[in-house]
Design an enzyme around this catalytic site. Structure first.
Site, PDB file in Angstrom:
ATOM      1  N   LYS A  17       0.822  -1.219   0.000  1.00  0.00           N
ATOM      2  CA  LYS A  17       0.000   0.000   0.000  1.00  0.00           C
ATOM      3  C   LYS A  17       0.855   1.267   0.000  1.00  0.00           C
ATOM      4  O   LYS A  17       0.369   2.345  -0.352  1.00  0.00           O
ATOM      5  CB  LYS A  17      -0.963   0.014   1.195  1.00  0.00           C
ATOM      6  N   ASP A  18       2.131   1.159   0.396  1.00  0.00           N
ATOM      7  CA  ASP A  18       3.024   2.316   0.414  1.00  0.00           C
ATOM      8  C   ASP A  18       3.777   2.502  -0.898  1.00  0.00           C
ATOM      9  O   ASP A  18       4.457   3.513  -1.085  1.00  0.00           O
ATOM     10  CB  ASP A  18       4.057   2.178   1.541  1.00  0.00           C
ATOM     11  N   ARG A  73      -8.104   8.309   3.402  1.00  0.00           N
ATOM     12  CA  ARG A  73      -9.090   7.334   2.904  1.00  0.00           C
ATOM     13  C   ARG A  73     -10.040   6.917   4.029  1.00  0.00           C
ATOM     14  O   ARG A  73     -11.271   6.916   3.855  1.00  0.00           O
ATOM     15  CB  ARG A  73      -8.362   6.102   2.352  1.00  0.00           C
ATOM     16  N   ARG A  74      -9.484   6.551   5.187  1.00  0.00           N
ATOM     17  CA  ARG A  74     -10.328   6.173   6.318  1.00  0.00           C
ATOM     18  C   ARG A  74     -11.149   7.369   6.797  1.00  0.00           C
ATOM     19  O   ARG A  74     -12.344   7.245   7.078  1.00  0.00           O
ATOM     20  CB  ARG A  74      -9.457   5.642   7.462  1.00  0.00           C
ATOM     21  N   ARG A 125       0.264   9.826  14.466  1.00  0.00           N
ATOM     22  CA  ARG A 125       1.451   9.330  13.776  1.00  0.00           C
ATOM     23  C   ARG A 125       2.332   8.599  14.771  1.00  0.00           C
ATOM     24  O   ARG A 125       2.064   8.545  15.956  1.00  0.00           O
ATOM     25  CB  ARG A 125       2.245  10.503  13.158  1.00  0.00           C
ATOM     26  N   ARG A 183       1.355   4.839  18.985  1.00  0.00           N
ATOM     27  CA  ARG A 183      -0.067   5.156  18.765  1.00  0.00           C
ATOM     28  C   ARG A 183      -0.957   4.437  19.780  1.00  0.00           C
ATOM     29  O   ARG A 183      -1.903   5.023  20.307  1.00  0.00           O
ATOM     30  CB  ARG A 183      -0.458   4.777  17.333  1.00  0.00           C
ATOM     31  N   CYS A 237      -0.706   7.384  -2.657  1.00  0.00           N
ATOM     32  CA  CYS A 237      -1.001   6.496  -1.530  1.00  0.00           C
ATOM     33  C   CYS A 237      -1.824   7.194  -0.446  1.00  0.00           C
ATOM     34  O   CYS A 237      -2.424   6.531   0.403  1.00  0.00           O
ATOM     35  CB  CYS A 237       0.304   5.986  -0.913  1.00  0.00           C
TER      36      CYS A 237
END
Length: 322
Positions: free
Chosen positions: A89-90, A140-141, A158, A164, A251
């Site tokens: 995905k990156d 996106r989320r 981040r 996190r 991305c």
């Protein structure tokens, strides 16, 4: 194949980011290859990428489509490493000249996951209270969740996974939205409180899969790497990446997907949404499994006809201003 490859290569250098998850993924690839090619020595070389170094700015505002890959790609072009392992995905859908996506490994669960503070352990995402603070660094989320849950407060988060989760557990957030695959690979599957249904959040292009990149003309190395490819994952991800590439999205833009394979048919669903969740276009295309990229391109063209390009242009203009 093993005897031909291993007779001509003795040591292979693998490039990886320094993060805990990246190293786990890279060492998994190393182990798989070592089993198939016991006469070859595989060495892991680590590098820090721009995305690893800049932790106080939201990903989408850094303005670079190769946040987690550029340094590794330079390492390959300078012959410092032979191939690099990426979270697919990156990896941008357009690679630098001379580099290619050699193989895609079997995908873990590509879905997003809800991770909650202890006080919300009896809740699902649909029942979290109004004003709940949800942490995510993904546009996106953010775009999809804002559409379904406009009563939540969304806050960027981040840092590595432990950082996190520490912020969540200390009460800074009520919940986080993370990749189920990453939690699983880090041995933290028990933190997945709820797998987010695709009806709420379509996942990122390539999420849950690993992509291995190397010099495009290194045929012997590519042959070796193909030995750990997973055909169904490859076809699903090629369709997804063609969809993203045709839309010229990076991305970090609000583009989500879902792929399914039934027999010799591949079905791809895609969405493009505005950051505030008020505008969205979504559609589905099915086609022959033998032409996955054609399916991705067709879906992108269909969404563009429905207004996807205008939504993306608004997003890019907003990010440029910020």
């Amino acid at each position: 194949m093993t005897s031909v490859v291993s007779s001509s290569i003795t040591t292979i250098r693998i490039g990886s980011r320094k993060s805990q998850l990246a190293l786990i993924q890279t060492h998994w690839v190393k182990e798989q290859l070592s089993l198939k090619f016991p006469n070859i020595q595989f060495e892991v070389h680590t590098m820090s990428t721009k995305g690893d170094k800049i932790l106080d700015v939201p990903l989408a505002k850094i303005g670079d489509k190769a946040l987690f890959t550029k340094e590794l790609e330079l390492g390959m072009m300078n012959r410092e490493i032979d191939f690099a392992v990426h979270s697919l995905k990156d990896l941008p859908t357009r690679l630098p000249e001379g580099l290619g996506l050699a193989t895609i490994t079997e995908r873990e669960n590509p879905a997003d996951a809800l991770v909650v503070h202890e006080k919300h352990k009896d809740k699902q995402i649909e029942t979290l209270p109004e004003g709940a603070v949800i942490g995510t660094s993904s546009l996106r989320r953010l775009a999809q969740l804002r559409h379904h849950f406009p009563h939540f407060e969304f806050k960027d988060v981040r840092g590595n996974l432990n950082t996190r989760l520490g912020k969540l557990d200390s009460g800074e957030y009520d919940a986080l939205i993370l990749a189920a695959a990453g939690l699983g690979r880090l041995g933290m599957a028990e933190r997945v409180h709820q797998v987010i249904p695709k009806e709420i959040s379509l996942h990122a292009v390539g999420q849950g899969a690993l992509g291995i990149e190397c010099l495009a003309d290194n045929e012997k190395l590519i042959s070796l790497l193909k030995s750990i490819e997973h055909p169904q994952t490859r076809d699903r991800c090629l369709a997804e990446r063609a969809f993203l590439r045709e839309l010229e999205g990076g991305c970090q833009v609000p583009i989500g997907v879902n792929t399914e394979i039934n027999g010799d048919e591949l079905t791809l669903t895609g969405i493009v949404a505005s950051i505030d969740g008020t505008k969205r276009v979504q559609d589905t295309v099915s086609g022959s499994l033998s032409e996955p990229e054609k399916i991705g391109t067709q879906l992108a063209q269909r969404l563009r006809e429905q207004g996807a390009q205008e939504i993306l242009e608004e997003i890019f203009a907003t990010l440029d201003r910020s």
